[in-house]
Design an enzyme around this catalytic site. Structure first.
Site, PDB file in Angstrom:
ATOM      1  N   ASP A 115      31.357  18.766  21.367  1.00  0.00           N
ATOM      2  CA  ASP A 115      30.774  19.709  20.974  1.00  0.00           C
ATOM      3  C   ASP A 115      29.416  19.427  22.521  1.00  0.00           C
ATOM      4  O   ASP A 115      28.523  19.586  22.518  1.00  0.00           O
ATOM      5  CB  ASP A 115      30.002  19.943  20.018  1.00  0.00           C
ATOM      6  CG  ASP A 115      31.160  20.138  18.579  1.00  0.00           C
ATOM      7  OD1 ASP A 115      32.268  20.594  18.661  1.00  0.00           O
ATOM      8  OD2 ASP A 115      31.228  19.311  17.477  1.00  0.00           O
ATOM      9  N   ASP A 135      30.772  24.429   6.031  1.00  0.00           N
ATOM     10  CA  ASP A 135      30.103  23.467   6.436  1.00  0.00           C
ATOM     11  C   ASP A 135      29.236  22.966   4.814  1.00  0.00           C
ATOM     12  O   ASP A 135      29.140  24.169   4.013  1.00  0.00           O
ATOM     13  CB  ASP A 135      29.744  23.950   7.007  1.00  0.00           C
ATOM     14  CG  ASP A 135      29.897  23.948   8.728  1.00  0.00           C
ATOM     15  OD1 ASP A 135      31.058  23.434   8.591  1.00  0.00           O
ATOM     16  OD2 ASP A 135      29.267  24.846   9.035  1.00  0.00           O
TER      17      ASP A 135
END
Length: 239
Positions: A131, A9
Site C-alpha cells: 500500500d 474492515d
C-alpha cells in the site's frame, strides 16, 4: 473478467470504513459483519477481503473470532489481513478459516519471516500487501511510511515467489474519487507477471470497468457498496 472482492474492515467486531486510513475518520456501517458477508454471498460474491484494523494497530491478530464466524457461516473464500506478524498469528488466521492471508507491514519489517511463509504455504495462500502513499510503502495500518518504493518492493518479493499483490493508493482509499489508474498501469507495465489486486477509490461500476480495461485482474472495494453507489445486484455482470 475482473474479479470482484468486497471488503469488510473490522474495528471492535464491527464493520467500518476509514477515510484515507485515518482511524479518527471512522464510519460504522454494520454492527455485525456476518450480516454483511451473508448479503455478499446471497448476491453471488465468492471472495471476501477481511481486514483486522484493530490488529493492524496492535501489531498482532485481534478480530479472529469475526473471521471464524464468517468462515463458519458462509462459503466465501476469505483473504485476511491486519496485524499478522508472527507464525502464531498466521496459525490463528488459517485455523479461523482464512483461505489466504495478506502481509503488509511484516513484509517491510521482517522479510525473513514473510519469505518463510511464502515457502511454507505457497504463493496461492500468501498475498503481498503493498500500500502506497506518495509512491512509498506504508505500514502499521498506514500510520507510518517506509523508505521502500512500490515497484522495486513488489519486484523483490516476486523473486521470492509472490504472484499476487494488493495495492492501495492510501490517498484515494475511502474517498470515492476513483481508483489510481495511472499507478496500476505503471505497475502492470513494469511487473507484467503479477496478479494485481487494485484497492481504493472505487466509486462506481464505471471505475471497475476502467480497471478491467487497464488489465487489472481483481478489485477490492467497500465504501461504494455501503453508501449505495454500487448495488450488489449490478455486480452480477462481472460473474
Amino acid at each position: 473478467m475482473i474479479e470482484i472482492i468486497p471488503a469488510i474492515d473490522i474495528i471492535d467486531g464491527k464493520c467500518v470504513r476509514l477515510a484515507q486510513g485515518d482511524y479518527s475518520r471512522k464510519t460504522i456501517y454494520n454492527e455485525d459483519p456476518l450480516d454483511v458477508a451473508k448479503a455478499f454471498e446471497d448476491n453471488g460474491i465468492r471472495r471476501l477481503h477481511l481486514v483486522d484494523l484493530d490488529g493492524a494497530k496492535a501489531q498482532h491478530i485481534v478480530n479472529y473470532k469475526t473471521l471464524d464466524r464468517i468462515a463458519g457461516h458462509t462459503s466465501l473464500i476469505i483473504d485476511f489481513g491486519g496485524g499478522l506478524k508472527s507464525d502464531k498469528d498466521l496459525d490463528i488466521a488459517f485455523d479461523s478459516g482464512a483461505s489466504m492471508i495478506t502481509g503488509g507491514s511484516i513484509a517491510v519489517r521482517n522479510r525473513e519471516t514473510f519469505v518463510s511463509w511464502i515457502e511454507k504455504y505457497g504463493p496461492d495462500r500468501i498475498i503481498l500487501g503493498a500500500d502506497v502513499k506518495d509512491n512509498k510503502i506504508a505500514v502499521s495500518g498506514w500510520l507510518e511510511a517506509s523508505d521502500y518504493e512500490l515497484i522495486p518492493f513488489v519486484s523483490g518479493y516476486m523473486e521470492s515467489g509472490i504472484n499476487k499483490v494488493i495495492t492501495t493508493d492510501i490517498g484515494r482509499d475511502g474517498m470515492l474519487q476513483g481508483p489510481s489508474l495511472d499507478l496500476y498501469r505503471k505497475m502492470l507495465v513494469a511487473l507484467p507477471d503479477i496478479c494485481l489486486i487494485a484497492s481504493g477509490g472505487v466509486s462506481s461500476l464505471q471505475d471497475i470497468e476502467e480497471l478491467e480495461g487497464a488489465g487489472v485482474q481483481s478489485v477490492i472495494f467497500g465504501k461504494a457498496i455501503y453508501e449505495g453507489h454500487i448495488r450488489l445486484k449490478d455486480l452480477q455482470r462481472f460473474f
